[in-house]
Design a protein around this motif. Structure first.
Motif, PDB file in Angstrom:
ATOM      1  N   SER A 158       0.823  -1.205   0.000  1.00  0.00           N
ATOM      2  CA  SER A 158       0.000   0.000   0.000  1.00  0.00           C
ATOM      3  C   SER A 158       0.859   1.257   0.000  1.00  0.00           C
ATOM      4  N   PRO A 330      -3.691  -5.393  -1.946  1.00  0.00           N
ATOM      5  CA  PRO A 330      -3.198  -5.603  -3.311  1.00  0.00           C
ATOM      6  C   PRO A 330      -3.694  -6.877  -3.973  1.00  0.00           C
ATOM      7  N   THR A 482       2.074  -7.291  -7.721  1.00  0.00           N
ATOM      8  CA  THR A 482       1.053  -7.229  -8.764  1.00  0.00           C
ATOM      9  C   THR A 482       1.587  -6.544 -10.016  1.00  0.00           C
ATOM     10  N   GLN A 551      -6.654  -4.967 -10.384  1.00  0.00           N
ATOM     11  CA  GLN A 551      -6.852  -4.567  -9.000  1.00  0.00           C
ATOM     12  C   GLN A 551      -8.076  -3.676  -8.887  1.00  0.00           C
TER      13      GLN A 551
END
Length: 751
Positions: A158, A330, A482, A551
């Motif tokens: 984050s 995530p 990701t 996402q």
């Protein structure tokens, strides 16, 4: 006329993997510069880039396989071939497996070095041993287990968002030293009006830029967290809608929070009550981004658990979890990467379920044991379309003392073979003297690294590792990333350096270990990428050269299940932790050594000791061999407040002893008015490549290494087995000798 190539790749001098350009003239690497087009780093580059060419060509690099000739630690080696090394290691592994079982093989790794971690995980999952870990355990295992139990993922990925995030809470972190890309983003957010709150006993670089700075007593973060929760609930400034619709266990939290009014918490933490209240208002007035930090993973015992727990509760009840500008969840790696199948997590899970053995520390830390793997992972799969947590090893990684006792004493069962791959346990873990004894006792000790380090010096075989300059790469971050860029191999490997996957694939073939093992690292990437229908090379040569997972925010609202917990709720009293036998709503407990918990000890050791903060230009234990960097920071520093220094007769720049009940080490005093009174900070990870390799020198590892005088006892570690690096006790006094590179400093062996 010379020809210059400009080769784009990802730098691995730290974990951030910024985009860089290698300048290669007639096949010779001349320099390395930032890549202005890189989507992640955007042209940023740190001072380490100046050392890339020196790193690649360093005379101190390991270039050929070595086999020990004398006793361990005698620095007597013979050069052998890879064929001989692999054959002998494989034969010994098979013999150990046949006599003691597959679990008798263990491994530690360091911070991310490309394929070193995941390729060894693949081997161990197929081989059948849970006794592997990397240094990420002490960076994140406590955070990971608490957050996965509460809301089904962790917040490590984050970051604040430009134009969206209103406040940033930087709790026990200093990105200018540890995460420069995040620091760049924080500064950009602040330029647009975002407010910054920093919690740190030191006036760090980021604390100096803060709108609010809380100078906390180290180890009391859990009390501070409860104080914030108290204010949020008592003033009714938490997110009532989110709590009512999506949270369970709120009543239990509210009842316990009554015990932590700001006035009481101020006495514990030494943070004024009005600042605790102000912090709570920043948390509530979102969107607020809470930086994922390492501090609570380093406080040990109940102190760490309360810190990780309360921070997760604060993120949750303020409605900042899974919210734009707050903390993203995530989620899994891209669908184009078969991460789970490639690593083989399920094979290991099944092996453990069918075995009467667990990881070696499971009895002491049931949160990280085989009974918990599916307890954590099955709800996560329900929330994420059948995909589990990427770094599933965090659910069973052994505690380091467990590994040490298995090697040294054979309890609960013996570990007879051990691997150290791009790691340095004599420097990076507390209880370093116990590690020293354990590593000398195993039947087979294999190391693979860039340089001969103190830990490598004790090995039976030392293998030369190829760096990011000499191997293809796909960014995977333990299966948690990701964003997955791919790069072709920039340059041929020098001498006989090999990539980390080569070691494990060759051992798998030679020991008859199950699974598909492509011959090359790029072939293994191709195996992972089969769902994409493309090869690693095709992606590396494409524009863009990366994969990106889908996402979304508010994932818990749209996935049809909720959060990745057994109930689908954000469980403020996590049933998963209760299942492990832990209090799901933990009280704050003082650190193992403190003026309140151990007052008699505090009389002799009156200063609070914190350690382990990263220090540029190094990365943990790495790069002290490089003169280009070493001149910038030549010695480890003990930071102390001027008032404390005056009372102790300590002069800036002179040597001091730092002593705990486990011994003493030396560092240079750095007097700093921004250091909390009564608290000192010792630098970690120091050794001196210029000192002799042989015992008892081991490159000076016992001279300044703070982790050699910090405990690793089970009762000092937190519920996940993380070690106590911070919030301990010590005394400091002048030392009448300077650092002498020819001085013998031998360890005192712990009982």
């Amino acid at each position: 006329m010379s020809e210059t190539q400009y080769i784009k790749t990802g730098c691995h001098l730290c974990w951030q993997q910024c985009g860089v350009i290698l300048h290669v003239e007639d096949g010779v690497l001349k320099k390395c510069t930032p890549d202005p087009d890189h989507v992640g780093s955007g042209g940023y580059g740190c001072e380490r880039l100046s050392a890339v060419s020196e790193f690649h060509y360093s005379e101190m690099r390991l270039n050929y396989p070595l086999k020990r000739k004398g006793e361990r630690g005698e620095a007597k080696w013979e050069r052998i071939t890879w064929e001989q090394a692999l054959t002998e290691i494989a034969e010994k592994l098979v013999a150990i497996r046949d006599e003691f079982g597959p679990e008798a093989v263990g491994k530690v790794g360091g911070t991310i070095h490309g394929p070193a971690d995941w390729s060894s995980w693949r081997f161990f999952c197929h081989w059948g041993s849970p006794n592997f870990m990397n240094s990420g355990k002490n960076c994140g295992q406590l955070n990971t287990t608490v957050e996965c139990a509460m809301y089904g993922w962790d917040g490590s990925g984050s970051a604040p968002e430009l134009g969206v995030t209103k406040n940033i809470i930087m709790w026990g972190a200093n990105p200018p030293e540890s995460n420069q890309l995040k620091w760049n983003l924080v500064r950009a957010c602040m330029d647009q009006g975002t407010k910054l709150v920093v919690i740190d006993p030191r006036l760090s670089e980021i604390a100096a830029a803060a709108d609010l700075w809380l100078q906390i007593r180290p180890g009391t973060d859990g009390a501070l967290g409860w104080g914030v929760i108290n204010v949020l609930i008592e003033e009714g400034i938490y997110d009532k809608e989110f709590v009512e619709e999506w949270c369970s266990g709120f009543d239990q939290v509210a009842e316990k929070a009554k015990n932590y009014p700001p006035e009481r918490v101020a006495e514990i933490t030494e943070v004024p009550a009005e600042k605790i209240i102000e912090l709570a208002h920043y948390c509530a007035d979102g969107p607020t981004n809470f930086n994922w930090n390492l501090t609570c993973n380093h406080e040990g015992n109940g102190a760490g658990y309360a810190a990780a727990y309360t921070q997760a509760v604060i993120r949750s009840i303020t409605g900042n979890m899974d919210r734009p500008g707050g903390n993203a969840i995530p989620g899994p790696i891209s669908d184009d990467i078969d991460w789970y199948g490639a690593i083989g997590w399920e094979l290991l899970f099944e092996h453990l379920e069918n075995s009467d053995r667990d990881c070696v520390s499971a009895e002491h830390f049931p949160v990280c044991s085989k009974k918990m793997i599916r307890q954590f992972n099955e709800p996560i799969k329900k929330a994420w379309g059948g995909k589990g947590y990427g770094a599933a090893g965090y659910f069973f990684y052994p505690n380091t003392r467990g590994l040490v006792d298995a090697m040294r004493y054979g309890t609960p069962y013996p570990i007879k073979a051990f691997f150290i791959q791009c790691g340095n346990p004599l420097l990076t873990y507390t209880g370093a003297k116990n590690w020293h004894e354990a590593l000398k006792k195993v039947d087979l000790l294999v190391g693979m690294d860039f340089f001969m380090t103190p830990s490598m010096a004790l090995c039976d075989y030392v293998l030369p590792a190829a760096s990011w300059i000499e191997r293809p790469h796909m960014q995977l971050y333990w299966g948690l990333s990701t964003f997955n860029p791919c790069y072709k191999q920039p340059l041929p490997a020098l001498h006989e350096r090999k990539d980390d996957y080569y070691l494990w694939s060759e051992l798998a073939r030679r020991t008859g270990t199950q699974g598909e093992w492509p011959e090359t690292l790029e072939g293994m990437y191709d195996l992972m990428l089969r769902p994409s229908g493309r090869t690693h090379g095709e992606i590396a040569e494409s524009t863009p050269n990366y994969l990106l997972a889908d996402q979304d925010y508010y994932h818990h609202k749209v996935n049809g299940y909720g959060f990745g917990t057994p109930s689908g709720k954000c469980e403020l009293a996590p049933t998963t932790l209760a299942f492990a036998g832990e209090d799901p709503v933990p009280d704050y407990i003082e650190p193992s050594w403190s003026k309140y918990r151990t007052p008699d000890l505090a009389k002799e050791y009156p200063l609070v000791l914190t350690s382990g903060a990263r220090k540029r230009p190094y990365w943990h234990t790495s790069y002290r061999e490089l003169k280009t960097l070493r001149w910038q920071h030549q010695y480890p520093l003990l930071t102390i407040n001027p008032e404390d220094a005056r009372s102790l007769g300590i002069v800036d720049g002179e040597m001091v002893y730092i002593e705990t009940p486990l011994g003493r080490v030396r560092q240079k005093a750095r007097i700093d008015n921004g250091m909390k009174l009564g608290t000192v900070h010792a630098e970690a990870y120091w050794y001196f490549p210029e000192m002799p390799e042989e015992e008892p020198y081991l490159f000076g590892v016992w001279d300044t290494n703070i982790n050699s005088i910090l405990p690793d006892d089970y009762e000092c570690s937190d519920i996940a087995g993380n070690l106590p690096f911070r919030g301990m006790l010590c005394k400091v006094y002048p030392c009448d000798t300077d650092l002498a590179y020819d001085q013998v400093v031998a360890p005192e062996v712990e009982g």
